[in-house]
Design an enzyme around this catalytic site. Structure first.
Site, PDB file in Angstrom:
ATOM      1  N   GLU A 179       2.801  46.783  14.472  1.00 22.68           N
ATOM      2  CA  GLU A 179       2.559  47.695  15.595  1.00 22.68           C
ATOM      3  C   GLU A 179       2.342  49.122  15.097  1.00 22.68           C
ATOM      4  O   GLU A 179       1.481  49.851  15.596  1.00 22.68           O
ATOM      5  CB  GLU A 179       3.724  47.639  16.584  1.00 22.68           C
ATOM      6  CG  GLU A 179       3.441  48.393  17.860  1.00 22.68           C
ATOM      7  CD  GLU A 179       3.949  47.686  19.099  1.00 22.68           C
ATOM      8  OE1 GLU A 179       3.885  48.295  20.172  1.00 22.68           O
ATOM      9  OE2 GLU A 179       4.386  46.526  19.021  1.00 22.68           O
ATOM     10  N   ASP A 191      11.911  46.423  20.407  1.00 23.20           N
ATOM     11  CA  ASP A 191      11.200  45.362  21.116  1.00 23.20           C
ATOM     12  C   ASP A 191      11.118  44.094  20.278  1.00 23.20           C
ATOM     13  O   ASP A 191      11.314  42.984  20.776  1.00 23.20           O
ATOM     14  CB  ASP A 191       9.793  45.826  21.490  1.00 23.20           C
ATOM     15  CG  ASP A 191       9.804  46.986  22.468  1.00 23.20           C
ATOM     16  OD1 ASP A 191      10.885  47.315  22.993  1.00 23.20           O
ATOM     17  OD2 ASP A 191       8.729  47.568  22.696  1.00 23.20           O
TER      18      ASP A 191
END
Length: 401
Positions: A179, A191
């Site tokens: 990410e 997350d």
């Protein structure tokens, strides 16, 4: 078989003309409390939810990786395809050559290859090419981390298919690297850890510096409570400016205070911080420092007094994000205020901000009333109709078939 399982399997068959080797899935997440603390080495308290991304996977013999999805913007007949050996050249330097959604799974493949090398795993013979076909019911842009669900499902699948034997924390780290570097979103690891470590009826109390994770029973059902998600339909993207600006302010504040990260400050340090910083930087710092304390207070309160007692902490978290971190929007504020007025135990926006969703802890019998009140308030304000639904603490990434 769920609808998303069937869709992923059917998509794989259309792509390859064959049945997949297996199906893997990973959940989205709700962050109960602890926003923008993760990349400051702080504390977070998310839980995995019962909305999942599914990937159907099969090996190839040509050293190439293909990805396709039901949420792709291009036709199924045109999958995103690269050679595994080209991933190092693509990421991060040439990531813009890849359509954004595909950077998530391809970035995970790239990061896993690097993690395997770092772990001393000789996986050269097992790193076969793969076809990956995705389907998902995790709402996109709603602050429920549809991106980490893609990353978690991909990481779990490739770890098995390639026989890497990497642990869940290492898989989460690969997802975060994907990410950050392959997508370009400067997020923390919360997350990915929730997507990989989630358990039923439990939250993950995570120290983002040490990566120590403690599974904490939530007890919502036993207390007669539901966790209501109010998706405002205002979409957001972490790879755009607002998120990065907040992170830069946090790093600036830590540098001014001479600490490695804001995690190293306490509420008692805030008066000195206010003397040294401009108003905006101070307020960003104050949010993170007080939010870290709220996470610790929430876990302690939950264990001692049950979920009904955490409502004021949820409310205070939202006020801090609205006023100090300035990441709320009118739709989120209206959702939170209306849910509270209609009887919610507590409510706050969740996720990175600038749109997305609010959450409200609500008595089971009041869910219809709170839902109706929020929908009426949005209609009166001239906002788009929100999507209001319940979520339940669920299991993390797994093989489904």
């Amino acid at each position: 078989m769920t609808r998303t399982d069937a869709e992923a399997r059917a998509l794989f068959a259309r792509l390859t003309g064959q049945e997949p080797t297996g199906l893997w899935s990973a959940p989205g997440r709700v962050n109960l409390i602890g926003e923008h603390t993760d990349y400051n080495d702080g504390f977070v308290f998310p839980f995995a939810i019962d909305f999942r991304t599914v990937v159907a996977v099969g090996a190839r013999d040509d050293g190439r990786i293909r990805v396709v999805s039901t949420f792709d913007e291009v036709p199924v007949e045109v999958p995103v395809e690269v050679a595994l050996d080209d991933l190092d050249a693509l990421f991060p330097a040439r990531r813009d050559e890849i359509v954004e959604w595909a950077r998530y799974p391809l970035g995970v493949a790239w990061a896993l290859r690097a993690a395997a090398r770092d772990a001393g795993v000789d996986a050269s013979a097992s790193l076969t090419g793969v076809d990956l076909a995705f389907s998902s019911d995790v709402p996109v842009g709603a602050g429920l981390s549809s991106s980490a669900a893609i990353e978690g499902a991909t990481a779990a699948a490739l770890n098995d298919i390639w026989g890497l034997g990497l642990d869940r924390v290492t898989l989460a780290q690969a997802g975060r690297r994907a990410e950050n570097e392959a997508v370009g979103a400067p997020t923390g690891i919360m997350d990915q850890m929730a997507a990989l470590l989630g358990e039923s009826d439990a939250g993950i109390f995570l120290d983002c510096r040490s990566l120590e994770a403690d599974v904490v029973e939530l007890g919502f059902a036993a207390a007669g409570l539901e966790l209501l998600v109010i998706d405002t339909r205002v979409t957001h993207a972490h790879s755009t400016g607002g998120y990065g600006e907040r992170r830069a302010a946090c790093e600036r504040g830590a540098a001014i205070m001479g600490v490695p990260a804001l995690r190293d400050l306490s509420v008692d340090d805030l008066p000195r911080a206010q003397e040294l910083m401009d108003d905006v930087t101070f307020r960003r710092v104050r949010h993170v420092v007080t939010e870290d304390q709220r996470v610790l207070d929430a876990v302690r309160t939950l264990r001692a007094n049950g979920p009904r007692a955490i409502g004021p902490l949820l409310d205070a978290s939202h006020a801090s994000m609205r006023d100090d971190f300035e990441i709320s929007v009118p739709e989120l504020d209206l959702a939170v205020d209306t849910a509270r007025s209609a009887g919610a135990v507590g409510a706050r926006m969740t996720g990175g901000g600038f749109g997305g969703s609010a959450i409200a802890l609500v008595d089971r019998d009041l869910v219809p009333d709170v839902t109706a009140a929020v929908e009426a308030a949005f209609a009166e304000a001239g906002f788009a109709k929100p999507h209001v639904f319940t979520v339940h603490p669920s299991a993390g990434a797994r093989r489904d078939a």
